[in-house]
Design an enzyme around this catalytic site. Structure first.
Site, PDB file in Angstrom:
ATOM      1  N   SER A 135       0.721  -1.411   0.038  1.00  0.00           N
ATOM      2  CA  SER A 135       0.050  -0.046  -0.001  1.00  0.00           C
ATOM      3  C   SER A 135       1.058   1.077   0.085  1.00  0.00           C
ATOM      4  CB  SER A 135      -0.832  -0.013   1.356  1.00  0.00           C
ATOM      5  OG  SER A 135      -1.864   1.001   1.068  1.00  0.00           O
ATOM      6  N   TYR A 149      -5.160   8.405  -6.310  1.00  0.00           N
ATOM      7  CA  TYR A 149      -4.260   7.525  -5.647  1.00  0.00           C
ATOM      8  C   TYR A 149      -4.596   7.041  -4.508  1.00  0.00           C
ATOM      9  CZ  TYR A 149       0.067   5.367  -4.036  1.00  0.00           C
ATOM     10  OH  TYR A 149       1.112   4.432  -3.654  1.00  0.00           O
ATOM     11  N   LYS A 153      -5.605   3.084  -2.911  1.00  0.00           N
ATOM     12  CA  LYS A 153      -4.932   2.402  -1.674  1.00  0.00           C
ATOM     13  C   LYS A 153      -5.744   2.548  -0.633  1.00  0.00           C
ATOM     14  CE  LYS A 153      -1.023   1.788  -3.713  1.00  0.00           C
ATOM     15  NZ  LYS A 153      -0.591   0.332  -3.935  1.00  0.00           N
TER      16      LYS A 153
END
Length: 278
Positions: A135, A149, A153
């Site tokens: 991660s 983004y 994650k």
């Protein structure tokens, strides 16, 4: 357990490459993925006895199923799955097209989810295994300009946290690795950028884009040391769900924890007031 078989996605550079090399040096066997046929051929020629690589794009669902089936047929098992492959992306939320969002999620979420689902039946059959989800500290705290983004994650962390609870009784472990900035190609060639730029976001998303590009090659994190930390995590009998890596990662996660704690304290009486009276 000696001579584990590791399946690591994205070993062409950065953390994936460092981890593959560290695993081989540790005496375990690596099955790694590349996106170019020439890379596969070169790797298999160089490491004919200590590793094996395959051509795989994790955004292709059918390819994942076919390749895992071939790997199990050839090697019998996968002891450690490392979902490392993915992509970075910078752009304000309004700047980012849905097409760009889907590209990020295919790489960072759906591909990882599908690969995890595909490997799990074989781990369940063996009643053992360890899944490592790569991660980011950005999987805990969001940053202006990094929202898509971050979202990918956050989603990865969400399903992985639930998965860890689901598979623990089956002898399978799950660990989420949360690196801060590392000296890889993440902030360079590997970074996706929103095509649409809106001037009103120049001081937020724009500033973040400039900052991220500016630190390329100067990040504090050492991929070789990170790979050792992950290998040590696999060896440990008391592995944790989360493994932050780097001083920046620790600072980022602490900031998030403190922010959430402050919000809880500020709204505690309101939260308690909305329930039915007993």
């Amino acid at each position: 357990m000696k001579n584990r078989i590791w399946f690591i996605t994205g070993i062409s550079s950065g953390l994936g490459k460092a981890l593959a090399e560290g695993v081989m040096a540790n005496g375990d066997f690596v099955i790694g993925t590349f996106r170019k046929k020439s890379q596969v051929e070169e790797f298999n020629h160089k490491f004919a006895t200590t590793a094996y690589s395959i051509l795989l794009d994790i955004s292709e669902e059918k390819s994942i199923e076919e390749n895992i089936k071939k790997v199990i047929t050839k090697f019998g098992r996968i002891d450690v799955l490392v979902n490392n492959a993915g992509m970075g992306f910078v752009g304000a939320i309004e700047e980012t097209s849905l097409k760009e969002v889907r590209t990020v999620f295919e790489a960072n979420f759906f591909g990882t989810l599908k690969l995890t689902q595909t490997v799990l039946p074989f781990m369940r059959k063996e009643n053992k295994g360890h899944i490592i989800q790569i991660s980011s500290h950005g999987g805990i705290k969001a940053f202006a300009g990094f929202g898509i983004y971050n979202a990918s994650k956050f989603a990865l962390e969400g399903f992985s946290e639930a998965l860890a609870q689901e598979v623990a009784p089956l002898g399978i472990k799950v660990s989420i690795v949360e690196p801060g900035p590392f000296r890889t190609k993440f902030a360079g060639d590997g970074l996706g950028l929103a095509e649409n730029i809106i001037d009103d976001y120049s001081e937020t998303a724009g500033a973040f884009r400039t900052k991220l590009k500016g630190v390329d090659g100067k990040q504090e994190g050492d991929p070789i040391k990170a790979s050792k930390a992950i290998i040590d995590l696999i060896k440990s009998e008391k592995s944790t769900l989360r493994l932050p890596l780097g001083k920046v990662a620790l600072m980022t996660i602490e900031l998030k924890i403190n922010s959430v704690r402050a919000d809880i304290e500020a709204n505690k009486s309101i939260a308690e007031s909305v329930v039915f009276n007993q």
